[in-house]
Design a protein around this motif. Sequence first.
Motif, PDB file in Angstrom:
ATOM      1  N   VAL A   1      10.981  22.182  40.571  1.00 40.85           N
ATOM      2  CA  VAL A   1      10.752  20.766  40.303  1.00 40.85           C
ATOM      3  C   VAL A   1      12.118  20.121  40.122  1.00 40.85           C
ATOM      4  N   SER A   2      12.280  18.936  40.674  1.00 42.16           N
ATOM      5  CA  SER A   2      13.559  18.234  40.576  1.00 42.16           C
ATOM      6  C   SER A   2      13.351  16.828  40.027  1.00 42.16           C
ATOM      7  N   ALA A   3      14.233  16.435  39.122  1.00 44.89           N
ATOM      8  CA  ALA A   3      14.273  15.047  38.651  1.00 44.89           C
ATOM      9  C   ALA A   3      15.141  14.256  39.609  1.00 44.89           C
ATOM     10  N   VAL A   4      14.727  14.263  40.844  1.00 42.91           N
ATOM     11  CA  VAL A   4      15.571  13.765  41.938  1.00 42.91           C
ATOM     12  C   VAL A   4      15.915  12.290  41.768  1.00 42.91           C
ATOM     13  N   ASP A   5      14.998  11.529  41.175  1.00 38.30           N
ATOM     14  CA  ASP A   5      15.223  10.090  41.020  1.00 38.30           C
ATOM     15  C   ASP A   5      15.415   9.739  39.548  1.00 38.30           C
ATOM     16  N   ARG A   6      16.226  10.543  38.859  1.00 42.39           N
ATOM     17  CA  ARG A   6      16.352  10.391  37.407  1.00 42.39           C
ATOM     18  C   ARG A   6      16.952   9.049  36.997  1.00 42.39           C
ATOM     19  N   ALA A   7      17.662   8.405  37.899  1.00 40.04           N
ATOM     20  CA  ALA A   7      18.215   7.080  37.581  1.00 40.04           C
ATOM     21  C   ALA A   7      17.109   6.054  37.345  1.00 40.04           C
ATOM     22  N   ALA A   8      15.897   6.334  37.848  1.00 36.90           N
ATOM     23  CA  ALA A   8      14.778   5.407  37.680  1.00 36.90           C
ATOM     24  C   ALA A   8      14.004   5.645  36.389  1.00 36.90           C
TER      25      ALA A   8
ATOM     26  N   MET B   1       8.976  21.966  27.205  1.00 35.48           N
ATOM     27  CA  MET B   1       9.683  20.694  27.336  1.00 35.48           C
ATOM     28  C   MET B   1      11.210  20.819  27.349  1.00 35.48           C
ATOM     29  N   HIS B   2      11.740  21.901  26.825  1.00 32.02           N
ATOM     30  CA  HIS B   2      13.196  22.054  26.812  1.00 32.02           C
ATOM     31  C   HIS B   2      13.786  22.200  28.216  1.00 32.02           C
ATOM     32  N   VAL B   3      12.940  22.532  29.210  1.00 32.00           N
ATOM     33  CA  VAL B   3      13.477  22.733  30.567  1.00 32.00           C
ATOM     34  C   VAL B   3      13.813  21.410  31.249  1.00 32.00           C
ATOM     35  N   ILE B   4      13.258  20.297  30.753  1.00 33.70           N
ATOM     36  CA  ILE B   4      13.426  19.013  31.422  1.00 33.70           C
ATOM     37  C   ILE B   4      14.794  18.395  31.162  1.00 33.70           C
ATOM     38  N   THR B   5      15.282  18.518  29.930  1.00 31.57           N
ATOM     39  CA  THR B   5      16.475  17.785  29.509  1.00 31.57           C
ATOM     40  C   THR B   5      17.695  17.963  30.412  1.00 31.57           C
TER      41      THR B   5
ATOM     42  N   ASP C   1      25.721  16.647  37.731  1.00 35.00           N
ATOM     43  CA  ASP C   1      24.853  17.777  37.392  1.00 35.00           C
ATOM     44  C   ASP C   1      23.634  17.816  38.302  1.00 35.00           C
ATOM     45  N   THR C   2      23.154  19.006  38.555  1.00 37.83           N
ATOM     46  CA  THR C   2      21.975  19.151  39.419  1.00 37.83           C
ATOM     47  C   THR C   2      20.732  18.547  38.767  1.00 37.83           C
ATOM     48  N   PRO C   3      19.886  17.884  39.546  1.00 35.20           N
ATOM     49  CA  PRO C   3      18.624  17.379  39.013  1.00 35.20           C
ATOM     50  C   PRO C   3      17.521  18.444  39.012  1.00 35.20           C
ATOM     51  N   LEU C   4      17.836  19.632  39.519  1.00 39.69           N
ATOM     52  CA  LEU C   4      16.837  20.695  39.598  1.00 39.69           C
ATOM     53  C   LEU C   4      16.547  21.271  38.220  1.00 39.69           C
ATOM     54  N   ILE C   5      15.279  21.560  37.963  1.00 44.04           N
ATOM     55  CA  ILE C   5      14.898  22.304  36.766  1.00 44.04           C
ATOM     56  C   ILE C   5      15.022  23.782  37.121  1.00 44.04           C
ATOM     57  N   LEU C   6      16.059  24.410  36.621  1.00 45.13           N
ATOM     58  CA  LEU C   6      16.395  25.775  37.019  1.00 45.13           C
ATOM     59  C   LEU C   6      15.984  26.820  35.984  1.00 45.13           C
TER      60      LEU C   6
END
Length: 307
Positions: free
Chosen positions: A219-226, A240-244, A253-258
């Motif tokens: 899962v990626s927070a690809v559009d995190r600026a929005a 929930m700690h994986v999102i931050t 920084d990568t937007p990927l949840i790694l």
Amino acid sequence: MSRKADIPVGHDAIAEKGWLSAHKYLLLRRFSQAFFLAIFLLGPWFGIWWVKGNLSGSLTFGVLPLTDPFILIQSIVAGHWPETTALIGAVIVAAAYALIGGRVYCSWVCPINPVTDGAHWLHEKLGMPKGWQPKANTRYWVLAMVLAVSVLGGVIAWELVNPISMLHRGLIFGMGFAWAFVLAVFVFDFAVARRGWCGHLCPVGAFYGLLGTKSLLRVSAVDRAACDDCMDCFAVCPEMHVITPALRGRDEDTPLILSPDCTNCGRCIDVCAPQVFRFTHRFDDSPAPARPEREKNTPSTKASRAA
């Protein structure tokens, strides 16, 4: 509840995308879980033996062996060398989850997941306190303990108390002592530790998390600026700690949840009205360019916040 306006989690997503789109991955997960459970029950219930066995080990159409690699490892360390078909089955399962993400098992296959999700829903509905929270690495200690007991006892230790196997037995043979283990998991998550079982104790989840550390599906927070800081993604995420790191990271920084703790459940995608998240692969690590301000604050979002 949403933190900003005291409205239900996902309210904005429903207004923006519609109810079905705001629950798409949740509904698909429930279908997937029901499907995998049903194919194992077709034989005992209706005499249709397409699949023989359970999630620990099975044979599909008399040809395809599938074995839980966690069970196989316990068998080997306990001194019981498995049959060739079991080895082949474990390799197939391990390769699949290493590729698509180990904890996909937890959110898309495991029949205990609806039990713990139900406990969490009731916990939140009644407004109960967070409760005791075991340390994040507790499940790895439980994993090590299971393997140690297998070595010392010469048994597949986890199968003695595995609530997944107990659930299967209860559905096949009827209500009995096996259901006590399933009920115990529900009560634990509901009354003792919110999201405690899957998030902090289950050694199966710990094992599959390690197995899928380098998996492709992410899962990626690809559009995190929005992101509009509604916090709904954190409210629904079982880890929930994986999102931050992905959502709050710097531009470089990568937007990927790694994190291997991510279950790839897709709920963050469901409840996000600005559509910050999406499924992708681990090599797609560039965030989308920032949207114009007018696109970040849509009329429906503003209206729902004001409601």
